[in-house]
Scaffold this motif. Structure first.
Motif, PDB file in Angstrom:
ATOM      1  N   LEU A 254       0.838  -1.198   0.000  1.00 41.14           N
ATOM      2  CA  LEU A 254       0.000   0.000   0.000  1.00 41.14           C
ATOM      3  C   LEU A 254       0.875   1.250   0.000  1.00 41.14           C
ATOM      4  CD1 LEU A 254      -2.602  -1.070   2.732  1.00 41.14           C
ATOM      5  CD2 LEU A 254      -2.939  -1.093   0.245  1.00 41.14           C
ATOM      6  N   ASP A 255       0.333   2.364  -0.486  1.00 32.87           N
ATOM      7  CA  ASP A 255       1.086   3.622  -0.531  1.00 32.87           C
ATOM      8  C   ASP A 255       0.690   4.554   0.609  1.00 32.87           C
ATOM      9  OD1 ASP A 255       2.882   5.535  -1.551  1.00 32.87           O
ATOM     10  OD2 ASP A 255       1.243   6.560  -2.606  1.00 32.87           O
ATOM     11  N   THR A 256       0.255   4.000   1.716  1.00 31.77           N
ATOM     12  CA  THR A 256      -0.216   4.827   2.827  1.00 31.77           C
ATOM     13  C   THR A 256       0.876   5.737   3.361  1.00 31.77           C
ATOM     14  OG1 THR A 256      -1.570   2.912   3.430  1.00 31.77           O
ATOM     15  CG2 THR A 256      -1.542   4.753   4.960  1.00 31.77           C
ATOM     16  N   VAL A 257       2.089   5.240   3.484  1.00 33.10           N
ATOM     17  CA  VAL A 257       3.194   6.060   4.000  1.00 33.10           C
ATOM     18  C   VAL A 257       3.399   7.280   3.116  1.00 33.10           C
ATOM     19  CG1 VAL A 257       5.685   6.154   4.419  1.00 33.10           C
ATOM     20  CG2 VAL A 257       4.372   4.164   5.162  1.00 33.10           C
ATOM     21  N   GLY A 258       3.491   7.069   1.816  1.00 40.21           N
ATOM     22  CA  GLY A 258       3.690   8.194   0.907  1.00 40.21           C
ATOM     23  C   GLY A 258       2.537   9.167   0.913  1.00 40.21           C
ATOM     24  N   ARG A 259       1.330   8.646   0.977  1.00 43.92           N
ATOM     25  CA  ARG A 259       0.139   9.503   0.955  1.00 43.92           C
ATOM     26  C   ARG A 259       0.065  10.395   2.188  1.00 43.92           C
ATOM     27  NH1 ARG A 259      -4.818   8.118   2.853  1.00 43.92           N
ATOM     28  NH2 ARG A 259      -4.265   5.904   2.890  1.00 43.92           N
ATOM     29  N   LEU A 260       0.443   9.852   3.344  1.00 47.29           N
ATOM     30  CA  LEU A 260       0.311  10.614   4.591  1.00 47.29           C
ATOM     31  C   LEU A 260       1.503  11.527   4.861  1.00 47.29           C
ATOM     32  CD1 LEU A 260      -1.178   7.909   6.982  1.00 47.29           C
ATOM     33  CD2 LEU A 260      -2.363   9.843   5.942  1.00 47.29           C
ATOM     34  N   THR A 261       2.673  11.169   4.361  1.00 48.47           N
ATOM     35  CA  THR A 261       3.875  11.944   4.693  1.00 48.47           C
ATOM     36  C   THR A 261       4.413  12.760   3.521  1.00 48.47           C
ATOM     37  OG1 THR A 261       5.486  10.219   4.100  1.00 48.47           O
ATOM     38  CG2 THR A 261       4.530  10.143   6.331  1.00 48.47           C
ATOM     39  N   GLY A 262       3.961  12.449   2.305  1.00 49.58           N
ATOM     40  CA  GLY A 262       4.493  13.161   1.139  1.00 49.58           C
ATOM     41  C   GLY A 262       5.829  12.630   0.667  1.00 49.58           C
ATOM     42  N   ARG A 263       6.303  11.540   1.267  1.00 58.38           N
ATOM     43  CA  ARG A 263       7.556  10.912   0.869  1.00 58.38           C
ATOM     44  C   ARG A 263       7.328   9.415   0.724  1.00 58.38           C
ATOM     45  NH1 ARG A 263      11.771  12.317   5.387  1.00 58.38           N
ATOM     46  NH2 ARG A 263      12.843  10.662   4.244  1.00 58.38           N
ATOM     47  N   PRO A 264       7.874   8.799  -0.309  1.00 59.25           N
ATOM     48  CA  PRO A 264       7.643   7.358  -0.492  1.00 59.25           C
ATOM     49  C   PRO A 264       8.251   6.549   0.641  1.00 59.25           C
ATOM     50  CG  PRO A 264       9.342   8.136  -1.997  1.00 59.25           C
ATOM     51  CD  PRO A 264       8.739   9.361  -1.374  1.00 59.25           C
ATOM     52  N   ALA A 265       7.658   5.405   0.904  1.00 54.75           N
ATOM     53  CA  ALA A 265       8.204   4.507   1.918  1.00 54.75           C
ATOM     54  C   ALA A 265       9.610   4.071   1.510  1.00 54.75           C
ATOM     55  CB  ALA A 265       7.296   3.291   2.080  1.00 54.75           C
ATOM     56  N   ARG A 266      10.479   3.915   2.502  1.00 49.65           N
ATOM     57  CA  ARG A 266      11.863   3.554   2.240  1.00 49.65           C
ATOM     58  C   ARG A 266      11.984   2.077   1.877  1.00 49.65           C
ATOM     59  NH1 ARG A 266      16.050   6.349   4.887  1.00 49.65           N
ATOM     60  NH2 ARG A 266      16.618   4.461   6.051  1.00 49.65           N
ATOM     61  N   THR A 267      12.946   1.781   1.012  1.00 49.07           N
ATOM     62  CA  THR A 267      13.170   0.413   0.578  1.00 49.07           C
ATOM     63  C   THR A 267      14.005  -0.344   1.598  1.00 49.07           C
ATOM     64  OG1 THR A 267      15.239   0.917  -0.579  1.00 49.07           O
ATOM     65  CG2 THR A 267      13.175   1.219  -1.815  1.00 49.07           C
ATOM     66  N   PHE A 268      14.011  -1.669   1.472  1.00 50.44           N
ATOM     67  CA  PHE A 268      14.847  -2.476   2.352  1.00 50.44           C
ATOM     68  C   PHE A 268      16.324  -2.162   2.139  1.00 50.44           C
ATOM     69  CE2 PHE A 268      17.364  -6.256   3.328  1.00 50.44           C
ATOM     70  CZ  PHE A 268      17.016  -6.444   4.652  1.00 50.44           C
ATOM     71  N   ALA A 269      16.722  -1.932   0.894  1.00 49.76           N
ATOM     72  CA  ALA A 269      18.124  -1.605   0.627  1.00 49.76           C
ATOM     73  C   ALA A 269      18.523  -0.315   1.331  1.00 49.76           C
ATOM     74  CB  ALA A 269      18.366  -1.493  -0.879  1.00 49.76           C
ATOM     75  N   GLN A 270      17.629   0.672   1.358  1.00 51.51           N
ATOM     76  CA  GLN A 270      17.919   1.915   2.076  1.00 51.51           C
ATOM     77  C   GLN A 270      18.056   1.657   3.570  1.00 51.51           C
ATOM     78  OE1 GLN A 270      14.459   4.019   0.425  1.00 51.51           O
ATOM     79  NE2 GLN A 270      15.849   5.598  -0.344  1.00 51.51           N
ATOM     80  N   TRP A 271      17.144   0.867   4.104  1.00 56.16           N
ATOM     81  CA  TRP A 271      17.240   0.544   5.534  1.00 56.16           C
ATOM     82  C   TRP A 271      18.548  -0.179   5.825  1.00 56.16           C
ATOM     83  CZ3 TRP A 271      18.030  -4.027   8.016  1.00 56.16           C
ATOM     84  CH2 TRP A 271      17.946  -3.984   9.413  1.00 56.16           C
ATOM     85  N   ALA A 272      18.898  -1.158   5.007  1.00 57.07           N
ATOM     86  CA  ALA A 272      20.115  -1.939   5.234  1.00 57.07           C
ATOM     87  C   ALA A 272      21.353  -1.055   5.180  1.00 57.07           C
ATOM     88  CB  ALA A 272      20.217  -3.056   4.198  1.00 57.07           C
ATOM     89  N   ALA A 273      21.390  -0.132   4.238  1.00 59.31           N
ATOM     90  CA  ALA A 273      22.546   0.761   4.136  1.00 59.31           C
ATOM     91  C   ALA A 273      22.681   1.626   5.386  1.00 59.31           C
ATOM     92  CB  ALA A 273      22.415   1.633   2.892  1.00 59.31           C
ATOM     93  N   GLU A 274      21.565   2.081   5.925  1.00 55.42           N
ATOM     94  CA  GLU A 274      21.602   2.927   7.112  1.00 55.42           C
ATOM     95  C   GLU A 274      22.029   2.158   8.351  1.00 55.42           C
ATOM     96  OE1 GLU A 274      18.199   5.260   9.565  1.00 55.42           O
ATOM     97  OE2 GLU A 274      18.472   5.895   7.482  1.00 55.42           O
ATOM     98  N   HIS A 275      21.791   0.838   8.360  1.00 51.99           N
ATOM     99  CA  HIS A 275      22.059   0.025   9.548  1.00 51.99           C
ATOM    100  C   HIS A 275      23.179  -0.987   9.328  1.00 51.99           C
ATOM    101  CE1 HIS A 275      17.999   1.619  10.291  1.00 51.99           C
ATOM    102  NE2 HIS A 275      18.316   1.533  11.559  1.00 51.99           N
ATOM    103  N   ALA A 276      23.983  -0.759   8.321  1.00 53.94           N
ATOM    104  CA  ALA A 276      25.041  -1.715   7.999  1.00 53.94           C
ATOM    105  C   ALA A 276      25.973  -1.969   9.176  1.00 53.94           C
ATOM    106  CB  ALA A 276      25.837  -1.222   6.786  1.00 53.94           C
TER     107      ALA A 276
END
Length: 306
Positions: A254-276
């Protein structure tokens, strides 16, 4: 005044850090030592769901609450909501789980979450429900085997799951807590794509610059692994949840995150890079877990959960 419960948890600490400057913020904790890095204007107050008498001071002057509970079947929601209503709280935003919408979900954790949602909806206070899929951060449980063996082990590794970054859940929570127009609404929150544990392993390896290997756990090995972390009744609920995962019940995006915040939901690759960096000696440093006072739900979607 906004009260944040669960402020040392996966989503709660993100919410506290993202609330705008100038908004009155109070956090309720049992152990103030677990709350680190909060802003100078954040008030830390000791309170405990299991000690109803401690909630009066916690709720004094509070208009809006971000409510997180984890003790399955422990009555914490009932105790807190009664105290909040008596204190004049106007609005409660509750962290729940997407599984409550699945008609095939009858496990202990999901039944408890449905009951807690019902208590809030019948409380007479304004309410908003946040129903995320599993948190991407649950993959931190792989840190020990990734670091020591270059291996990820999971149950039903080919089954796709639209897991969500907890930071996105927090971003939605902050909007709901600080804006009007969300009363009586329930928001299901997912990531931008449904990924299997096998694909997550591949993406994590790419981020870390190593070739990780995926190893399928059978139900017996998964049960043994979970038994070291959770109460028996919670283990069985998680295994039941995993069967729904295998059947495809958690793959919807679902696109609920993007609809409510104006920014698309983050991908798993983005999360992994931030928490490497977390995929180092995290598991070795954690040590054994202390015993719990009662069965507790994992972070939403933990392991094989909602």
């Amino acid at each position: 005044m906004i009260l944040v419960t669960g402020a040392s948890g996966t989503v709660g600490r993100e919410v506290v850090g993202r609330l705008p400057v100038g908004v009155g913020v109070r956090v309720m904790v049992r152990d103030p030592g677990r709350v680190v890095g909060v802003g100078a204007g954040v008030e830390v107050v000791v309170g405990d769901y299991g000690v109803p008498g401690s909630l009066g001071r916690v709720l004094e002057g509070v208009r809006t609450v971000f409510l997180v509970t984890a003790r399955v079947g422990g009555g914490d929601d009932a105790v807190f909501l009664a105290a909040a209503r008596a204190a004049g709280v106007g609005r409660v935003v509750k962290l729940s789980a997407a599984a409550v919408l699945d008609e095939g979900a009858g496990d202990l954790i999901t039944r408890w979450q449905r009951e807690c949602e019902g208590l809030l909806c019948d409380s007479g206070m304004e309410w908003t429900l946040l129903r995320p899929r599993a948190f991407m951060s649950n993959c931190l449980s792989w840190a020990g085997s990734v670091c020591g063996e270059g291996v990820v082990r999971a149950l039903y590794g080919e089954a796709a799951h639209a897991c969500v970054d907890p930071a996105d859940v927090a971003r939605v929570a902050v909007r709901v807590l600080t804006e009007e127009g969300h009363a009586g609404r329930a928001y299901t929150l997912t990531g931008p794509q449904a990924l299997s544990a096998v694909e997550q392993t591949r993406q994590l390896g790419a981020v870390l610059g190593v070739a990780l290997r995926f190893e399928e756990l059978g139900p017996a090995r998964a049960r043994a692994a979970l038994a070291g972390r959770f109460a028996p009744e919670v283990v069985e609920a998680l295994l039941d949840s995993a069967l729904r995962l295998r059947a495809g019940a958690k793959a919807g995006v679902l696109d609920t995150v993007g609809r409510l915040t104006g920014r698309p939901a983050r991908t798993f690759a983005q999360w992994a890079a931030e928490h490497a960096a977390s995929f180092g000696a995290l598991a070795d440093a954690a040590g054994p877990r202390p015993p719990q006072a009662g069965p507790r739900a994992p972070g939403t979607g933990a392991g094989t959960a909602p």
